[in-house]
Write a protein that holds these residues in place. Structure first.
Motif, PDB file in Angstrom:
ATOM      1  N   MET B 310      -4.060  10.545  13.469  1.00  0.00           N
ATOM      2  CA  MET B 310      -3.325  10.125  12.273  1.00  0.00           C
ATOM      3  C   MET B 310      -3.873   8.818  11.719  1.00  0.00           C
ATOM      4  O   MET B 310      -4.176   7.897  12.484  1.00  0.00           O
ATOM      5  N   PHE B 311      -3.937   8.735  10.399  1.00  0.00           N
ATOM      6  CA  PHE B 311      -4.266   7.488   9.721  1.00  0.00           C
ATOM      7  C   PHE B 311      -3.148   7.157   8.750  1.00  0.00           C
ATOM      8  O   PHE B 311      -2.738   8.002   7.952  1.00  0.00           O
ATOM      9  N   SER B 312      -2.668   5.928   8.835  1.00  0.00           N
ATOM     10  CA  SER B 312      -1.521   5.523   8.047  1.00  0.00           C
ATOM     11  C   SER B 312      -1.922   4.397   7.096  1.00  0.00           C
ATOM     12  O   SER B 312      -2.526   3.411   7.517  1.00  0.00           O
ATOM     13  N   ASN B 313      -1.599   4.580   5.813  1.00  0.00           N
ATOM     14  CA  ASN B 313      -1.979   3.598   4.789  1.00  0.00           C
ATOM     15  C   ASN B 313      -0.894   2.532   4.676  1.00  0.00           C
ATOM     16  O   ASN B 313       0.195   2.778   4.171  1.00  0.00           O
ATOM     17  N   GLN B 314      -1.218   1.328   5.138  1.00  0.00           N
ATOM     18  CA  GLN B 314      -0.233   0.260   5.265  1.00  0.00           C
ATOM     19  C   GLN B 314      -0.017  -0.514   3.977  1.00  0.00           C
ATOM     20  O   GLN B 314       1.018  -1.133   3.792  1.00  0.00           O
ATOM     21  N   GLY B 315      -0.981  -0.492   3.055  1.00  0.00           N
ATOM     22  CA  GLY B 315      -0.881  -1.394   1.912  1.00  0.00           C
ATOM     23  C   GLY B 315      -1.271  -2.803   2.333  1.00  0.00           C
ATOM     24  O   GLY B 315      -1.871  -2.999   3.390  1.00  0.00           O
ATOM     25  N   GLY B 316      -0.923  -3.783   1.515  1.00  0.00           N
ATOM     26  CA  GLY B 316      -1.469  -5.128   1.650  1.00  0.00           C
ATOM     27  C   GLY B 316      -0.933  -5.998   2.768  1.00  0.00           C
ATOM     28  O   GLY B 316      -1.603  -6.931   3.207  1.00  0.00           O
ATOM     29  N   TYR B 317       0.286  -5.743   3.214  1.00  0.00           N
ATOM     30  CA  TYR B 317       0.882  -6.589   4.267  1.00  0.00           C
ATOM     31  C   TYR B 317       1.473  -5.725   5.377  1.00  0.00           C
ATOM     32  O   TYR B 317       1.828  -4.559   5.147  1.00  0.00           O
ATOM     33  N   ALA B 318       1.638  -6.347   6.541  1.00  0.00           N
ATOM     34  CA  ALA B 318       1.977  -5.565   7.730  1.00  0.00           C
ATOM     35  C   ALA B 318       3.388  -4.981   7.714  1.00  0.00           C
ATOM     36  O   ALA B 318       3.605  -3.876   8.183  1.00  0.00           O
ATOM     37  N   SER B 319       4.363  -5.725   7.201  1.00  0.00           N
ATOM     38  CA  SER B 319       5.750  -5.245   7.226  1.00  0.00           C
ATOM     39  C   SER B 319       6.066  -4.654   8.605  1.00  0.00           C
ATOM     40  O   SER B 319       5.879  -5.314   9.618  1.00  0.00           O
ATOM     41  N   HIS B 320       6.505  -3.388   8.653  1.00  0.00           N
ATOM     42  CA  HIS B 320       6.802  -2.755   9.943  1.00  0.00           C
ATOM     43  C   HIS B 320       5.535  -2.366  10.701  1.00  0.00           C
ATOM     44  O   HIS B 320       5.593  -1.915  11.849  1.00  0.00           O
ATOM     45  N   GLY B 321       4.435  -2.487  10.009  1.00  0.00           N
ATOM     46  CA  GLY B 321       3.140  -2.353  10.660  1.00  0.00           C
ATOM     47  C   GLY B 321       2.913  -1.036  11.358  1.00  0.00           C
ATOM     48  O   GLY B 321       3.203   0.034  10.832  1.00  0.00           O
ATOM     49  N   HIS B 322       2.410  -1.156  12.556  1.00  0.00           N
ATOM     50  CA  HIS B 322       1.972   0.015  13.311  1.00  0.00           C
ATOM     51  C   HIS B 322       3.155   0.832  13.836  1.00  0.00           C
ATOM     52  O   HIS B 322       2.999   1.978  14.243  1.00  0.00           O
ATOM     53  N   SER B 323       4.343   0.241  13.838  1.00  0.00           N
ATOM     54  CA  SER B 323       5.460   0.949  14.490  1.00  0.00           C
ATOM     55  C   SER B 323       5.854   2.236  13.771  1.00  0.00           C
ATOM     56  O   SER B 323       6.421   3.145  14.391  1.00  0.00           O
ATOM     57  N   ASN B 352      -5.327  -2.149  -0.363  1.00  0.00           N
ATOM     58  CA  ASN B 352      -4.784  -2.924  -1.487  1.00  0.00           C
ATOM     59  C   ASN B 352      -3.733  -2.142  -2.265  1.00  0.00           C
ATOM     60  O   ASN B 352      -3.726  -2.139  -3.493  1.00  0.00           O
ATOM     61  N   LEU B 353      -2.858  -1.456  -1.561  1.00  0.00           N
ATOM     62  CA  LEU B 353      -1.753  -0.754  -2.221  1.00  0.00           C
ATOM     63  C   LEU B 353      -0.443  -1.475  -1.900  1.00  0.00           C
ATOM     64  O   LEU B 353      -0.396  -2.324  -1.006  1.00  0.00           O
ATOM     65  N   PRO B 354       0.639  -1.150  -2.627  1.00  0.00           N
ATOM     66  CA  PRO B 354       1.936  -1.741  -2.296  1.00  0.00           C
ATOM     67  C   PRO B 354       2.270  -1.539  -0.814  1.00  0.00           C
ATOM     68  O   PRO B 354       1.841  -0.559  -0.194  1.00  0.00           O
ATOM     69  N   VAL B 355       3.037  -2.447  -0.284  1.00  0.00           N
ATOM     70  CA  VAL B 355       3.291  -2.509   1.154  1.00  0.00           C
ATOM     71  C   VAL B 355       4.187  -1.353   1.614  1.00  0.00           C
ATOM     72  O   VAL B 355       5.246  -1.109   1.032  1.00  0.00           O
ATOM     73  N   ALA B 356       3.750  -0.677   2.661  1.00  0.00           N
ATOM     74  CA  ALA B 356       4.566   0.393   3.230  1.00  0.00           C
ATOM     75  C   ALA B 356       5.438  -0.175   4.355  1.00  0.00           C
ATOM     76  O   ALA B 356       5.017  -1.066   5.089  1.00  0.00           O
ATOM     77  N   GLY B 357       6.643   0.356   4.451  1.00  0.00           N
ATOM     78  CA  GLY B 357       7.570  -0.110   5.479  1.00  0.00           C
ATOM     79  C   GLY B 357       8.427   1.029   5.977  1.00  0.00           C
ATOM     80  O   GLY B 357       7.981   2.167   6.052  1.00  0.00           O
ATOM     81  N   ALA B 358       9.667   0.692   6.293  1.00  0.00           N
ATOM     82  CA  ALA B 358      10.579   1.720   6.784  1.00  0.00           C
ATOM     83  C   ALA B 358      11.075   2.555   5.615  1.00  0.00           C
ATOM     84  O   ALA B 358      11.345   2.034   4.545  1.00  0.00           O
ATOM     85  N   MET B 359      11.153   3.840   5.800  1.00  0.00           N
ATOM     86  CA  MET B 359      11.881   4.695   4.859  1.00  0.00           C
ATOM     87  C   MET B 359      12.451   5.873   5.636  1.00  0.00           C
ATOM     88  O   MET B 359      11.761   6.458   6.469  1.00  0.00           O
ATOM     89  N   ARG B 360      13.717   6.156   5.367  1.00  0.00           N
ATOM     90  CA  ARG B 360      14.475   7.236   5.999  1.00  0.00           C
ATOM     91  C   ARG B 360      13.597   8.218   6.786  1.00  0.00           C
ATOM     92  O   ARG B 360      12.912   9.058   6.206  1.00  0.00           O
ATOM     93  N   GLY B 361      13.637   8.057   8.103  1.00  0.00           N
ATOM     94  CA  GLY B 361      12.871   8.953   8.971  1.00  0.00           C
ATOM     95  C   GLY B 361      11.716   8.259   9.675  1.00  0.00           C
ATOM     96  O   GLY B 361      11.191   8.772  10.655  1.00  0.00           O
ATOM     97  N   TYR B 362      11.292   7.091   9.142  1.00  0.00           N
ATOM     98  CA  TYR B 362      10.360   6.194   9.828  1.00  0.00           C
ATOM     99  C   TYR B 362       9.134   6.915  10.392  1.00  0.00           C
ATOM    100  O   TYR B 362       8.878   6.925  11.596  1.00  0.00           O
ATOM    101  N   GLY B 363       8.393   7.585   9.510  1.00  0.00           N
ATOM    102  CA  GLY B 363       7.158   8.264   9.942  1.00  0.00           C
ATOM    103  C   GLY B 363       7.372   9.698  10.381  1.00  0.00           C
ATOM    104  O   GLY B 363       6.428  10.502  10.393  1.00  0.00           O
ATOM    105  N   VAL B 364       8.592  10.033  10.728  1.00  0.00           N
ATOM    106  CA  VAL B 364       8.836  11.373  11.285  1.00  0.00           C
ATOM    107  C   VAL B 364       8.770  12.482  10.215  1.00  0.00           C
ATOM    108  O   VAL B 364       8.284  13.580  10.504  1.00  0.00           O
ATOM    109  N   PRO B 365       9.208  12.219   8.971  1.00  0.00           N
ATOM    110  CA  PRO B 365       8.973  13.258   7.956  1.00  0.00           C
ATOM    111  C   PRO B 365       7.486  13.564   7.790  1.00  0.00           C
ATOM    112  O   PRO B 365       7.104  14.726   7.584  1.00  0.00           O
ATOM    113  N   GLN B 366       6.651  12.536   7.901  1.00  0.00           N
ATOM    114  CA  GLN B 366       5.206  12.733   7.737  1.00  0.00           C
ATOM    115  C   GLN B 366       4.660  13.645   8.841  1.00  0.00           C
ATOM    116  O   GLN B 366       4.011  14.653   8.570  1.00  0.00           O
ATOM    117  N   ILE B 367       4.922  13.280  10.090  1.00  0.00           N
ATOM    118  CA  ILE B 367       4.331  14.051  11.194  1.00  0.00           C
ATOM    119  C   ILE B 367       4.971  15.432  11.273  1.00  0.00           C
ATOM    120  O   ILE B 367       4.305  16.412  11.605  1.00  0.00           O
TER     121      ILE B 367
END
Lengths: 156, 759
Positions: B310-323, B352-367
């Motif tokens: 998996m590759f996750s696009n974080q955007g410009g700042y870490a926010s919730h980061g790798h979690s 250089n995209l807007p910062v990604a963080g938590a959103m309902r499901g926290y990565g689980v909808p993606q996987i």
């Protein structure tokens, strides 16, 4: 720049000093403290600021305060009766669990009030069209439609 | 008994009468307005800012730039603090930044007497940049210069795990398997809470007070302290009603800047409210991801091994980061168990995209989109029953995650599947729809999910509750957990009534959190509150009840009081001894022994349990228009005991609506050259209207989970999780085309249909 307008707000005659550039939303919130009128986008996309103007629902964010001259405006604060009793639409929203975060609720209550006051019957599909100017991110509209249907069936 | 009952929401009356106050409804008259200047480049350096013209505008109080702010970097993720430095969230942004890392980064702030003046002044600020090439894709970023010096190749983190002790390749030896491989892509999407983030800050009694629309008031307090380098006790955060959050407000957003501006102006009250357009770009987004799955399946349908990258696009700042991608990656083995090996590698990349963080499901909808679409592809290619394939491989009750020990203590997944299948007559329709012609076709699809409850043992889980007995025998309940629209206050009220024996109508919950008053709780996220904070309410209620019983015994000079039911103190035979209101009044005003009865409890949570469920959906697709219509959709959830069926249904409806849009319409699009968003407003970005929303069905399979305070487990986020893959699988059933990228827009559907010669 100040302009004085006369209008009726929630049944009471008002004389209000406005800036001719200001929106009806800002007038209602800032001059009269009617904070049920919500700001979600301020460009007429979300419907959170909806009020009734002479019985019809409008996005108050793209309606100039000065256009409210001589008009009768209803906000959610004006839906409850003098003795504090909820209107059938308000009751239906509670009964059908149509309220979650509550931010889109005031606008929807007013559009629903317009629908109920029309005295007409509508199918669920027609109701979908009639409330489609309101965005809600919490409910998927399921219980909101149930509430509008319920209020409509009770009244008409 | 109030648990399991459809008690009306405690906040419904105030919300239908306009009395419920949100942050912007409370702003004092005369408050100054702050507006942020955002960068018009995605990658670069601010060389110079000329604010002289802006400062001359009548009504402008002050302009601060990225050259004025303290040299302090701070983290923003809504995670509990850790006293172990190794577990700290990445601190990588200042209040305003000279190093620009996305189109719209915060570089200056204007404070003016009113909004119009502030907005006009923003336009007069002149900025000189040193501009670098925007790195918008994962590939470009990994081959480009570092956005944060500490992270070469822009890799925030890259992690691997293995279950089984042998690699995917080794697992293939001596096993007769077929190999299946898919690549999936999921988009950047935005929360679209109806209330834009807003706050106001002022100083009082030597403290900075910030009233804000947040899911995490106690964390906001800590981060403001860190960002301003002031003691945390000097910060007071108040959270009134909020108009939705969905994870974006599980980050500390502009509260620290708002607090700092107020402090710089001697504590004057300053409001900082985002516009809707800022809400899209300057809060958080859901991580876009690329997911590669390779699986080895035996002839009888058993997953022998899987390899997931998996590759996750974080955007410009870490926010919730790798979690977030970690949360997703760990679901691979919590949904299906491989017989021999599971190899998972996951990487988070700054872009250089807007910062990604938590959103309902926290990565689980993606996987889950990837896992469940892949499973469908495998079933089709093997000509294997798609439900059977899932059942053979999915985790069963008693499963314990081999890496983090999270268990599936109760598991009604099988039952959920059968209810969903029966609702649609799925098996028959799936066969029938597999061979269609013409341009209007139907399809059915399904998907399953696993979702943990809270974050133990990955992170700290702690919650507190306080209860105070009033003179009339009613109680006040104070929690640090937050009501964000999901109905938390209502279920806590039910829990308090259930435990204390004081009836529901006499339980008053304090809805607003005030960090100077309400006890600590990490806040609303991870579907944790009904479970973790629920335990705190239960523990506190038991303590309060015991204190009331003790005082009743004191009054009666006996030891006969043993229980409270319906506001009456009872003896062991259930006889009424005294009314709670009488105990309460005496306790306040007794001439020899006044005792103000209150209780406070912390629940340090060291349990977790997995929720399960399914989506089953039937669609119709017009191949010429590329348009999908949902004919019937149902979610079936195993969330343990349901505390309040109506509020629970509300959660499912909203979650499914979000899932439908994730499948069909939502995608934040960017100019590939500049990184500027094309559709960062509610007109261009397509969240569902009532016309886009089908009627939604939902059923619960209730089984008491022994680890929950009342048998309950996660429900808030899960409804979103299985929807998109189910819809995608229905489209696969209708067309025979593997759509491995969402959203399934008409354009995307049409192009493939045309390529395959279906029309």
């Amino acid at each position: 720049m100040i302009e004085i307008i006369k209008c009726k707000i929630n049944g009471r005659d008002q004389e209000i000093a406005i800036d001719p550039r200001e929106s009806l939303t800002d007038m209602l919130r800032n001059k009269l403290g009617l904070t049920s009128v919500k700001k979600g986008c301020e460009v007429g996309e979300c419907g959170a600021c909806t009020v009734l103007i002479d019985g019809k629902s409008y996005n108050s964010c793209i309606y100039l305060a000065s256009w409210a001259k001589d008009k009768s405006i209803i906000t959610v604060e004006g839906l409850t009766s003098e003795n504090g009793e909820l209107s059938p639409v308000q009751k239906a929203f509670i009964d059908e669990s149509a309220v979650q975060c509550g931010f889109c609720t005031p606008g929807l209550l007013l559009t629903a009030t317009e629908i109920v006051n029309s005295g007409q019957k509508y199918t669920r599909e027609e109701l979908r069209t009639l409330i489609s100017g309101h965005l809600c991110r919490c409910t998927g509209y399921e219980n909101i439609l149930n509430a509008v249907e319920k209020a409509l069936n009770q009244e008409n | 008994m109030t648990i399991g009952k459809n008690i009306p929401r405690v906040d419904a009356f105030d919300k239908v009468t306009g009395r419920a106050k949100y942050a912007d409804d409370l702003v004092p008259t005369g408050t100054l307005i702050a507006k942020v200047l955002h960068s018009t480049i995605a990658n670069g350096l601010v060389k110079k800012i000329d604010t002289s013209k802006a400062k001359q505008v009548p009504g402008v109080i002050e302009v601060f730039t990225c050259f004025d702010v303290p040299d302090i970097v701070f983290p923003t993720a809504g995670h509990p603090w850790s006293t172990n430095i190794a577990n700290h969230d990445i601190a990588d942004r200042k209040l305003l930044n000279t190093r620009v890392r996305y189109y719209g980064d915060d570089i200056a702030v204007v404070v003016a007497e009113n909004e119009l003046t502030a907005t006009e002044a923003l336009k007069l600020i002149e900025v000189e940049y040193e501009e670098y090439t925007p790195l918008l894709t994962i590939e470009d970023a990994m081959n480009g210069d570092a956005l944060h010096e500490e992270y070469p190749n822009n890799i925030l983190a890259s992690t691997k795990y293995n279950v089984g002790g042998v690699s995917f390749e080794e697992a293939l030896e001596n096993n007769d398997v077929k190999i299946f491989e898919d690549e999936f892509e999921v988009p950047t999407v935005q929360h679209c809470f109806m209330e834009n983030p807003n706050s106001y800050a002022y100083m009082e009694s030597g403290k900075i007070v910030v009233v804000t629309s947040t899911q995490i008031p106690h964390i906001v307090r800590r981060v403001i302290g860190q960002a301003l380098d002031i003691p945390w006790g000097q910060v007071r955060v108040i959270k009134p009603y909020i108009g939705g959050g969905f994870g974006a407000k599980q980050d500390v957003l502009y509260e620290p800047l708002n607090a700092w501006v107020s402090k710089m102006l001697g504590g004057k009250c300053v409001k900082l409210e985002l516009t809707r357009e800022e809400g899209f770009i300057n809060t958080r987004v859901r991580h876009a991801m690329k997911i590669h799955i390779k699986s080895a399946v035996s002839e009888n349908g058993r997953l022998i091994a899987r390899k997931v990258k998996m590759f996750s696009n974080q955007g410009g700042y870490a926010s919730h980061g790798h979690s977030v991608v970690a949360g997703a990656a760990h679901v691979v083995k919590q949904l299906y168990q491989d017989e021999v090996a599971t190899d998972v590698e996951f990487t988070t990349v700054f872009t250089n995209l807007p910062v990604a963080g938590a959103m309902r499901g926290y990565g689980v909808p993606q996987i889950t989109f990837a896992l469940e679409a892949h499973m469908e592809n495998v079933a089709k290619e093997m000509n294997f029953d798609n439900i059977e394939l899932r059942k053979i491989n999915m985790i069963k009750e008693g499963f314990v995650d081999p890496l983090n020990s999270i268990p599936s203590l109760t598991n009604e997944l099988d039952q959920c599947i059968e209810i969903g299948a029966k609702h649609l007559n799925f098996r028959e329709k799936h066969k029938k729809y597999s061979n269609q012609e013409g341009h209007i076709r139907k399809g059915v699809g399904c998907a399953i999910f696993s979702y943990k409850t809270g974050v133990y043992p990955i992170s700290l889980e702690t919650a507190s509750c306080r209860m105070i007995l009033n003179q009339d025998g009613s109680i006040q309940v104070q929690v640090g957990a937050t009501e964000i629209g999901q109905g938390a206050d209502t279920v806590f009220t039910q829990m308090a009534a259930e435990i204390t024996g004081i009836t529901y109508d006499k339980v008053y919950i304090m809805s607003a959190q005030d960090t100077d008053v309400t006890p600590y709780d990490s806040g609303a996220y991870a579907s944790r509150q009904t479970y973790v904070s629920g335990h705190a309410v239960k523990k506190c209620g038991l303590e309060l009840k015991q204190k009331i019983l003790d005082y009743a015994n004191y009054l009666k000079e006996s030891e006969i009081a043993v229980d409270i039911k319906e506001n009456h103190v009872l003896d062991k035979d259930g006889n009424k001894i005294i009314h709670v209101s009488e105990v309460a009044l005496e306790s306040f005003y007794h001439r020899e022994n006044s005792k103000h009865i209150a209780a406070e409890a912390t629940h340090h949570c060291d349990t977790n349990t997995i929720s399960h469920g399914t989506t089953f959906v039937e669609i119709e697709v017009d191949l010429k228009l590329g348009l999908v219509k949902i004919l019937d959709i149902i979610n079936v959830h195993d969330s343990g005991t349901i505390i309040n069926p109506k509020t629970a249904l509300g959660q499912v409806h909203g979650g499914m609506s979000m899932g439908i849009a994730y499948a069909l319409s939502e995608e934040l699009l960017f100019n590939p050259k500049t990184g500027e968003a094309y559709n960062g407003d509610l007109l261009g970005y397509k969240i569902p209207t009532s016309l886009d929303s089908p009627d939604i069905s939902c059923k619960f399979v209730e089984k008491y989970d022994p680890s929950g305070p009342f048998g309950n487990k996660a429900l808030g986020e899960p409804p979103t999780v299985p929807v998109a893959p189910a819809i995608r699988n229905a489209l696969f059933n209708a067309t025979g085309i593997k759509y491995n990228q969402i959203p399934l827009t008409p354009e995307r559907i049409f192009n493939k249909v045309k390529d395959k010669g279906l029309i």
